[in-house]
Every structure is written in structure tokens, then in C-alpha cells.
Design an enzyme around this catalytic site. Sequence first.
Site, PDB file in Angstrom:
ATOM      1  CG  ASP A   1      -2.149  13.162   7.460  1.00 53.92           C
ATOM      2  OD1 ASP A   1      -1.537  13.701   8.400  1.00 53.92           O
ATOM      3  OD2 ASP A   1      -1.636  12.976   6.329  1.00 53.92           O
TER       4      ASP A   1
ATOM      5  CE1 TYR B   1       0.065  14.026   0.576  1.00 52.27           C
ATOM      6  CE2 TYR B   1      -1.726  13.819   2.124  1.00 52.27           C
ATOM      7  CZ  TYR B   1      -0.404  13.617   1.795  1.00 52.27           C
ATOM      8  OH  TYR B   1       0.422  12.980   2.689  1.00 52.27           O
TER       9      TYR B   1
ATOM     10  CE  LYS C   1       1.092  15.108   6.114  1.00 52.62           C
ATOM     11  NZ  LYS C   1       0.027  14.635   5.214  1.00 52.62           N
TER      12      LYS C   1
ATOM     13  CG  HIS D   1       4.543  17.023   2.905  1.00 47.39           C
ATOM     14  ND1 HIS D   1       3.390  17.149   2.157  1.00 47.39           N
ATOM     15  CD2 HIS D   1       4.718  15.696   3.078  1.00 47.39           C
ATOM     16  CE1 HIS D   1       2.899  15.947   1.907  1.00 47.39           C
ATOM     17  NE2 HIS D   1       3.694  15.043   2.458  1.00 47.39           N
TER      18      HIS D   1
HETATM   19  N1  LIG Z   1       4.084  12.732   5.147  1.00 43.49           N
HETATM   20  C1  LIG Z   1       4.302  12.025   4.068  1.00 43.49           C
HETATM   21  O1  LIG Z   1       5.292  12.238   3.344  1.00 43.49           O
HETATM   22  C2  LIG Z   1       3.336  10.956   3.685  1.00 43.49           C
HETATM   23  C3  LIG Z   1       3.640  10.047   2.671  1.00 43.49           C
HETATM   24  C4  LIG Z   1       2.718   9.052   2.370  1.00 43.49           C
HETATM   25  C5  LIG Z   1       1.522   8.979   3.083  1.00 43.49           C
HETATM   26  N2  LIG Z   1       1.244   9.905   4.056  1.00 43.49           N
HETATM   27  C6  LIG Z   1      -0.029   9.872   4.823  1.00 43.49           C
HETATM   28  O2  LIG Z   1      -0.271   8.556   5.280  1.00 43.49           O
HETATM   29  C7  LIG Z   1      -1.543   8.112   4.780  1.00 43.49           C
HETATM   30  C8  LIG Z   1      -1.545   6.610   4.568  1.00 43.49           C
HETATM   31  O3  LIG Z   1      -0.475   6.212   3.720  1.00 43.49           O
HETATM   32  P1  LIG Z   1      -0.685   5.715   2.216  1.00 43.49           P
HETATM   33  O4  LIG Z   1      -1.916   6.316   1.667  1.00 43.49           O
HETATM   34  O5  LIG Z   1       0.586   5.964   1.500  1.00 43.49           O
HETATM   35  O6  LIG Z   1      -0.795   4.143   2.330  1.00 43.49           O
HETATM   36  P2  LIG Z   1      -1.521   3.065   3.253  1.00 43.49           P
HETATM   37  O7  LIG Z   1      -2.560   3.674   4.101  1.00 43.49           O
HETATM   38  O8  LIG Z   1      -0.444   2.235   3.902  1.00 43.49           O
HETATM   39  O9  LIG Z   1      -2.207   2.126   2.145  1.00 43.49           O
HETATM   40  C9  LIG Z   1      -3.206   2.594   1.287  1.00 43.49           C
HETATM   41  C10 LIG Z   1      -3.461   1.524   0.217  1.00 43.49           C
HETATM   42  O10 LIG Z   1      -3.878   0.305   0.830  1.00 43.49           O
HETATM   43  C11 LIG Z   1      -5.187  -0.052   0.377  1.00 43.49           C
HETATM   44  N3  LIG Z   1      -5.926  -0.472   1.566  1.00 43.49           N
HETATM   45  C12 LIG Z   1      -6.385   0.321   2.573  1.00 43.49           C
HETATM   46  N4  LIG Z   1      -6.997  -0.419   3.498  1.00 43.49           N
HETATM   47  C13 LIG Z   1      -6.933  -1.710   3.096  1.00 43.49           C
HETATM   48  C14 LIG Z   1      -7.414  -2.932   3.630  1.00 43.49           C
HETATM   49  N5  LIG Z   1      -8.073  -2.966   4.780  1.00 43.49           N
HETATM   50  N6  LIG Z   1      -7.168  -4.069   2.936  1.00 43.49           N
HETATM   51  C15 LIG Z   1      -6.479  -4.033   1.779  1.00 43.49           C
HETATM   52  N7  LIG Z   1      -6.006  -2.910   1.205  1.00 43.49           N
HETATM   53  C16 LIG Z   1      -6.241  -1.751   1.863  1.00 43.49           C
HETATM   54  C17 LIG Z   1      -5.770   1.193  -0.264  1.00 43.49           C
HETATM   55  O11 LIG Z   1      -6.587   0.829  -1.354  1.00 43.49           O
HETATM   56  P3  LIG Z   1      -8.016   1.524  -1.710  1.00 43.49           P
HETATM   57  O12 LIG Z   1      -7.894   3.005  -1.448  1.00 43.49           O
HETATM   58  O13 LIG Z   1      -8.169   1.199  -3.172  1.00 43.49           O
HETATM   59  O14 LIG Z   1      -9.049   0.867  -0.850  1.00 43.49           O
HETATM   60  C18 LIG Z   1      -4.513   1.895  -0.780  1.00 43.49           C
HETATM   61  O15 LIG Z   1      -4.111   1.347  -2.022  1.00 43.49           O
HETATM   62  C19 LIG Z   1      -1.709   8.941   3.499  1.00 43.49           C
HETATM   63  O16 LIG Z   1      -3.017   8.939   3.007  1.00 43.49           O
HETATM   64  C20 LIG Z   1      -1.221  10.280   3.967  1.00 43.49           C
HETATM   65  O17 LIG Z   1      -2.223  10.921   4.736  1.00 43.49           O
HETATM   66  C21 LIG Z   1       2.131  10.875   4.368  1.00 43.49           C
END
Ligand SMILES: NC(=O)c1ccc[n+]([C@@H]2O[C@H](COP(=O)([O-])OP(=O)(O)OC[C@H]3O[C@@H](n4cnc5c(N)ncnc54)[C@H](OP(=O)(O)O)[C@@H]3O)[C@@H](O)[C@H]2O)c1
Length: 284
Positions: free
Chosen positions: A48, A53, A78, A111
Site C-alpha cells: 500500500d 508518500y 492513491k 486519498h
Molecule cells: N489512507 C490514509 O490516509 C493513510 C493514513 C495513514 C496510514 N495509511 C496506510 O496504513 C499503513 C499503516 O499505518 P501507519 O504506518 O500509519 O501505522 P501502523 O502500521 O499502525 O504502525 C506503524 C508503527 O508501528 C511500529 N510497529 C510496526 N509493527 C510493530 C510491532 N510488531 N511491534 C511494535 N511496533 C511496531 C512501526 O515501527 P518501525 O517501522 O520502526 O518498526 C511504526 O512506527 C501505512 O503505511 C499506509 O500504507 C493510510
Amino acid sequence: MATNTIPDIRLNDGNTIPQLGFGVFQIEPRDTVAAVREALGVGYRHIDTAQMYGNESEVGQAIRTSGLEREEVFVTSKLSNAFHRPDDARKAFQSTLDELRFNYVDLFLIHWPLPTLYDGDFVSTWQALEEFKADGRARSIGVSNFQVPHLKRLAAETGTVPAVNQVEVHPYLGNEQVRAYGREHGIVTQAWSPIAQGKVLDDPVVTGIAGRLRRTPAQVVLRWHIQRGDVVFPKSVTPERIAENFRIFDFALDDDDMARIGALDRGESGRQGAHPDTFDWMPA
Ligand SMILES: NC(=O)c1ccc[n+]([C@@H]2O[C@H](COP(=O)([O-])OP(=O)(O)OC[C@H]3O[C@@H](n4cnc5c(N)ncnc54)[C@H](OP(=O)(O)O)[C@@H]3O)[C@@H](O)[C@H]2O)c1
């Protein structure tokens, strides 16, 4: 091979999407090839990304050099907030394909709805995405951060129901009204920030369940999403976590655990990201 254990979810256009993917928000371009390669090596087959990004080109490079066939990996991107006008959207969509160096994406999303910009018009933007679907360059099209009134407007004014709506969902923000609308209208919910960027991992309810099941807090929370039927794509640049987040198909939460995690919902106060009704950020 472990990939076979990831369920496919059927979309309203007949295509399917792997329920678990890998998110690349906030992964620096210089780190993206390694992170995506790591994820593909573990078995993820769904990436994704987004124009905003800034790492589409690296995502494409990682996939192209992975040894996998293009069709084996489901790729989402997106539309940037800067390109909602239909002519801009057309150019921007082609630039996504050029960056990825693919001739199609599996899924392309608006997005953010940006209801306070572009005279509140996200309908003509959606109609541009309908063209990309019609000409086959986007296998499926959907939206992100759409609230129920935004979805109702698309339903009233256009002929296509979005395949997905990608919104913030995690134990502190259940986002139940948006999810319910999706369920009732054939729109798959994709849960972004599924572990609330780590903020739910210290919650005693989550750590208690994790301890009892000998799983990690992240695995328990991701499993909760899977059992609710949403699509998730946790982000990590840490190889051990990339592997950990993938191992969520060999255990199950019982009804009581599901309900206890669901009860952590804080409503609007649990929201970590921007509110879609007011978000109006423009990339430079
Ligand atoms: N459409 C939108 O507006 C929107 C907005 C936000 C996100 N997204 C999508 O959703 C995806 C995921 O959301 P997100 O990146 O915001 O947050 P997330 O996946 O909820 O959390 C990512 C964070 O958690 C840490 N982490 C990951 N796995 C872990 C584990 N097993 N144990 C402990 N910590 C862990 C990562 O650290 P490290 O990387 O340092 O390991 C990073 O700091 C994004 O990458 C994107 O593709 C979309």
C-alpha cells in the site's frame, strides 16, 4: 508456503485483495526498497503506497527486482491532494504508473475527500478514476478517508460504488458508522494505522490477551482486525516486526477477547490522524 494462508477478500467488482498487506507510509525513499524486499521475502503480496508518500518508484523497483511476477503482488496507490481536478488526476495517475514502471495498478484511491477544497467537488475526481478502471489501468478503484455523507454523495451522483474505503481504524477508534455503511453497501473497509502507530500496544487489555495466548500485542491487534473482516497493512522498517506482523493466521481470538478489544473504542477522542471533514493539507 505461508502466503497461501492469507485470505483473499472479494471486492464488489469481482477482483480480490489479500487481507494482509504491507504499508509504506513514512518509509523514506532510501529505505523503501529494502523494506518492501524484506516484506516480499516474508510472504506479503500486497503493498500500500501513495503519491504523497514519495516512494512509489522504490516500491516498483523492489517488486520488479524481487523475482516475483507482476501479477503476484497486489499494488495500491492513491491520488495526491494536489491533483483532484480531473485533468490533473489523469496526469497524476499516469505518473503513478510511470513511477512504479507498471502498466496497471491493482487499486487506485482518492486519498482524502477534501470537502473544504475544490468547491467540495470530489465527484468529478471520482469520475476520472472511473475512466482509469474502464481503460484497465486501474483494476479496481476506491476511496480513502471518506465519511458516510461523502459515500452517500458518490452513490447519488455516480454509477460506481468504491471497491474499498481506507480509513483510520484501530482499537481506540472503531469507526463503526463508516464500517457499517461499507458493510451494507459492498465497500470493503481497509483499516489504516491498524496498531495506531504503536499506541495501542501497551494497553493492558491487549498485553493481557497477548500474554495469555503467547503472542505479541501487535499480533493480537492485527488478528482482531482480520476477524472483523477488514483489510490491514501494518508498516514497519524492522525485519523482526515485518515477520511478526505476518504471523497472524495460526491462532484465533475468542468472542470474549474480540469484545474486550472492541470495548477499547474511545470514539472521536481515539482518533490519531486528521479528521476527514476538515483535513486540507496540500503537498508543496
Ligand atoms: N489512507 C490514509 O490516509 C493513510 C493514513 C495513514 C496510514 N495509511 C496506510 O496504513 C499503513 C499503516 O499505518 P501507519 O504506518 O500509519 O501505522 P501502523 O502500521 O499502525 O504502525 C506503524 C508503527 O508501528 C511500529 N510497529 C510496526 N509493527 C510493530 C510491532 N510488531 N511491534 C511494535 N511496533 C511496531 C512501526 O515501527 P518501525 O517501522 O520502526 O518498526 C511504526 O512506527 C501505512 O503505511 C499506509 O500504507 C493510510
